[in-house]
Write a protein that holds these residues in place. Structure first.
Motif, mmCIF file in Angstrom:
data_model
loop_
_atom_site.group_PDB
_atom_site.id
_atom_site.type_symbol
_atom_site.label_atom_id
_atom_site.label_comp_id
_atom_site.label_asym_id
_atom_site.label_seq_id
_atom_site.Cartn_x
_atom_site.Cartn_y
_atom_site.Cartn_z
ATOM 1 N N VAL A 190 -1.410 -35.463 -8.079
ATOM 2 C CA VAL A 190 -2.571 -35.720 -7.226
ATOM 3 C C VAL A 190 -2.147 -35.841 -5.759
ATOM 4 O O VAL A 190 -1.061 -36.368 -5.452
ATOM 5 C CB VAL A 190 -3.321 -36.982 -7.726
ATOM 6 N N ASP A 191 -2.950 -35.260 -4.882
ATOM 7 C CA ASP A 191 -2.724 -35.272 -3.420
ATOM 8 C C ASP A 191 -1.650 -34.305 -2.928
ATOM 9 O O ASP A 191 -1.344 -34.298 -1.737
ATOM 10 C CB ASP A 191 -2.363 -36.687 -2.901
ATOM 11 N N HIS A 192 -1.117 -33.484 -3.792
ATOM 12 C CA HIS A 192 -0.123 -32.525 -3.305
ATOM 13 C C HIS A 192 -0.775 -31.292 -2.668
ATOM 14 O O HIS A 192 -0.080 -30.445 -2.129
ATOM 15 C CB HIS A 192 0.873 -32.169 -4.403
ATOM 16 N N GLY A 193 -2.112 -31.211 -2.753
ATOM 17 C CA GLY A 193 -2.810 -30.203 -1.934
ATOM 18 C C GLY A 193 -3.554 -29.096 -2.660
ATOM 19 O O GLY A 193 -3.891 -28.076 -2.060
ATOM 20 N N LYS A 194 -3.878 -29.304 -3.937
ATOM 21 C CA LYS A 194 -4.600 -28.271 -4.690
ATOM 22 C C LYS A 194 -5.916 -27.882 -4.044
ATOM 23 O O LYS A 194 -6.214 -26.699 -3.868
ATOM 24 C CB LYS A 194 -4.934 -28.830 -6.091
ATOM 25 N N THR A 195 -6.721 -28.903 -3.746
ATOM 26 C CA THR A 195 -8.053 -28.619 -3.208
ATOM 27 C C THR A 195 -7.940 -27.861 -1.884
ATOM 28 O O THR A 195 -8.653 -26.878 -1.658
ATOM 29 C CB THR A 195 -8.810 -29.946 -2.976
ATOM 30 N N THR A 196 -7.021 -28.314 -1.059
ATOM 31 C CA THR A 196 -6.835 -27.673 0.243
ATOM 32 C C THR A 196 -6.357 -26.232 0.072
ATOM 33 O O THR A 196 -6.789 -25.330 0.799
ATOM 34 C CB THR A 196 -5.809 -28.481 1.078
ATOM 35 N N ARG A 247 -13.459 -29.843 0.950
ATOM 36 C CA ARG A 247 -13.112 -30.361 -0.363
ATOM 37 C C ARG A 247 -14.061 -29.827 -1.435
ATOM 38 O O ARG A 247 -14.630 -30.556 -2.232
ATOM 39 C CB ARG A 247 -13.122 -31.892 -0.364
ATOM 40 N N ASN A 266 4.487 -27.040 -1.027
ATOM 41 C CA ASN A 266 3.369 -27.144 -0.071
ATOM 42 C C ASN A 266 3.669 -28.161 1.030
ATOM 43 O O ASN A 266 4.589 -28.970 0.908
ATOM 44 C CB ASN A 266 2.111 -27.553 -0.844
ATOM 45 N N LYS A 267 2.862 -28.108 2.060
ATOM 46 C CA LYS A 267 2.940 -29.048 3.192
ATOM 47 C C LYS A 267 4.250 -28.913 3.957
ATOM 48 O O LYS A 267 4.811 -29.916 4.420
ATOM 49 C CB LYS A 267 2.771 -30.513 2.723
ATOM 50 N N ASP A 304 4.579 -27.889 6.732
ATOM 51 C CA ASP A 304 4.331 -28.241 8.141
ATOM 52 C C ASP A 304 4.652 -29.707 8.418
ATOM 53 O O ASP A 304 4.799 -30.111 9.565
ATOM 54 C CB ASP A 304 2.856 -27.975 8.463
ATOM 55 N N ARG A 305 4.775 -30.506 7.375
ATOM 56 C CA ARG A 305 5.057 -31.935 7.609
ATOM 57 C C ARG A 305 6.414 -32.098 8.280
ATOM 58 O O ARG A 305 7.405 -31.510 7.824
ATOM 59 C CB ARG A 305 5.072 -32.707 6.275
ATOM 60 N N SER A 330 1.826 -23.976 3.649
ATOM 61 C CA SER A 330 1.030 -25.070 4.176
ATOM 62 C C SER A 330 -0.417 -24.720 3.869
ATOM 63 O O SER A 330 -0.975 -23.795 4.475
ATOM 64 C CB SER A 330 1.216 -25.224 5.692
ATOM 65 N N SER A 331 -0.985 -25.435 2.918
ATOM 66 C CA SER A 331 -2.392 -25.183 2.575
ATOM 67 C C SER A 331 -3.259 -25.500 3.769
ATOM 68 O O SER A 331 -4.232 -24.815 4.049
ATOM 69 C CB SER A 331 -2.862 -26.089 1.439
ATOM 70 N N ARG A 332 -2.880 -26.576 4.440
ATOM 71 C CA ARG A 332 -3.718 -27.029 5.548
ATOM 72 C C ARG A 332 -3.735 -26.001 6.673
ATOM 73 O O ARG A 332 -4.773 -25.714 7.242
ATOM 74 C CB ARG A 332 -3.205 -28.372 6.061
HETATM 75 P P1 GDP Z 1 -5.283 -32.570 -4.302
HETATM 76 O O1 GDP Z 1 -5.452 -33.964 -4.773
HETATM 77 O O2 GDP Z 1 -4.067 -31.937 -4.885
HETATM 78 O O3 GDP Z 1 -6.501 -31.701 -4.457
HETATM 79 O O4 GDP Z 1 -4.938 -32.679 -2.746
HETATM 80 P P2 GDP Z 1 -5.833 -32.382 -1.475
HETATM 81 O O5 GDP Z 1 -6.013 -30.921 -1.260
HETATM 82 O O6 GDP Z 1 -7.064 -33.213 -1.548
HETATM 83 O O7 GDP Z 1 -4.868 -32.904 -0.319
HETATM 84 C C1 GDP Z 1 -4.439 -34.241 -0.269
HETATM 85 C C2 GDP Z 1 -4.096 -34.606 1.165
HETATM 86 O O8 GDP Z 1 -3.011 -33.812 1.632
HETATM 87 C C3 GDP Z 1 -5.246 -34.362 2.138
HETATM 88 O O9 GDP Z 1 -5.256 -35.373 3.086
HETATM 89 C C4 GDP Z 1 -4.883 -33.028 2.752
HETATM 90 O O10 GDP Z 1 -5.417 -32.861 4.047
HETATM 91 C C5 GDP Z 1 -3.371 -33.100 2.788
HETATM 92 N N1 GDP Z 1 -2.779 -31.757 2.740
HETATM 93 C C6 GDP Z 1 -3.062 -30.762 1.869
HETATM 94 N N2 GDP Z 1 -2.319 -29.679 2.137
HETATM 95 C C7 GDP Z 1 -1.551 -29.983 3.197
HETATM 96 C C8 GDP Z 1 -0.566 -29.268 3.944
HETATM 97 O O11 GDP Z 1 -0.253 -28.108 3.688
HETATM 98 N N3 GDP Z 1 0.031 -29.943 4.966
HETATM 99 C C9 GDP Z 1 -0.274 -31.233 5.269
HETATM 100 N N4 GDP Z 1 0.376 -31.800 6.290
HETATM 101 N N5 GDP Z 1 -1.188 -31.929 4.600
HETATM 102 C C10 GDP Z 1 -1.830 -31.318 3.578
#
Ligand code: GDP
Length: 312
Positions: free
Chosen positions: A16-22, A43, A130-131, A133-134, A168-170
């Motif tokens: 959870v929160d690793h960025g699936k939705t994004t 979202r 993913n991410k 860019d962090r 980077s999904s974001r």
């Molecule tokens: P899910 O729980 O896997 O669906 O995760 P979300 O897509 O909701 O993302 C969780 C958090 O991580 C959110 O605050 C997103 O903005 C952030 N996030 C998702 N993808 C990236 C990315 O590629 N880079 C960064 N820095 N943050 C991201």
């Protein structure tokens, strides 16, 4: 066996929160199937109220994107270990998975849990770090962690040769190596087309549609979601539901849908390999098989009531 070169069916599995939705949002935006005035809601896959409340994705919902004339069906998976049984059912609908891992956090309990399920179903994951860019991202170390995890979970040689994409999904980009130019998600789309097997099956056989999920629509009522495992299904067709309890009931396919973007689109026919939604099948539940009249042939049901709290 007929091969559907025009389709790929995938699931995205992650902690959870690793960025699936994004990631799904970014894939939708970049696949160009949206009219310009049609904004993708933020979202998008978390629209369910309960999910909002809990802040996690509970129901597996489907999305489809088109890339170079190939339809990629993306089934979302629940992001919490309590829904392990559902993960398994969802994975039965797909031929490949993206294992999404945060480039800073690395492997987490749910990463391990969902990867174990995918490996046991003989799926060959594509690892998406993913991410990246962090600022604190440590992608190379995370790849090493994932290799160790694969070994620990008993991956076979084929699975161990998993392809890696950094993303980077974001920011909406993916690269195959960290020095690559960060432009768009094309490297990820190309990897999916190349590495995920096209669905295969017997198109001339009698219908088998395995129901893997249930949805509800205020106009048409209960909707069964699943993959056509054999043959084809037509709008208006009389059918039978082979209940997992063993009996058979009559049904009619009053509505047939495929997925396009975030929407269900009405269709007249769907064929082996397609992921569809059907209504007119009132008493249908998860695990049932929809078949042709007079041709009951249920598929094995994936039990979901197993204890799933253990992460090992
Ligand atoms: P899910 O729980 O896997 O669906 O995760 P979300 O897509 O909701 O993302 C969780 C958090 O991580 C959110 O605050 C997103 O903005 C952030 N996030 C998702 N993808 C990236 C990315 O590629 N880079 C960064 N820095 N943050 C991201």
């Amino acid at each position: 066996m007929d091969i559907r070169q025009d389709i790929r069916n995938i699931a995205i599995i992650a902690h959870v929160d690793h960025g699936k939705t994004t990631l799904v949002d970014a894939m939708l935006r970049q696949s160009g199937i949206f009219r310009e005035n049609e904004a993708v809601a933020e979202r998008v896959m978390d629209s369910n109220d309960l999910e909002k409340e809990r802040g996690i994705t509970i129901l597996a919902k489907n999305t489809a994107v088109n890339y170079n004339g190939i339809k990629i069906n993306i089934v979302d998976t629940p992001g919490h270990a309590d829904f392990g049984g559902e993960v398994e059912r969802v994975l039965k609908m797909v031929d490949g998975v993206l294992l999404l891992v945060d480039a800073f956090e690395g492997s987490m309990p749910q990463t391990r849990f969902v990867l174990k399920k995918a490996l046991s179903l003989n799926l060959k994951p594509i690892v998406v770090v993913n991410k990246i860019d962090r600022p604190e991202a440590r992608p190379d170390e995370v790849v090493d962690e994932i290799i160790e995890l694969f070994i620990e979970l008993g991956a076979d040689d084929d699975q161990l040769e998993f392809p890696v994409v950094f993303a980077s999904s974001r920011e909406g980009f993916a690269v195959c190596d960290l020095g690559g130019e960060r432009i768009d998600l094309k490297p990820l789309f190309n990897m999916i087309i190349e590495k995920v097997p096209a669905p295969k099956g017997d198109l001339s056989g009698t219908l088998q549609l395995l129901v893997s999920n249930i949805d509800y629509d205020e106009y048409v009522g209960r909707i069964a979601i699943g993959r056509v495992e054999r043959g084809s299904v037509k709008l208006g067709q009389q059918a039978i539901i082979c209940k997992k309890e063993g009996h058979v009931i009559n049904a009619k396919i009053t509505k047939l849908y495929c997925y396009e973007g975030l929407k269900r689109i009405e269709a007249n026919e769907a064929k082996v390999g397609d992921i569809v939604a059907v209504s007119g099948v009132g008493d249908v539940t998860i695990g049932d098989t929809i078949c042709e009249v007079g041709m009951p042939d249920p598929l094995p049901f994936v039990a979901i009531d197993e204890p799933t709290l253990s992460m090992t």
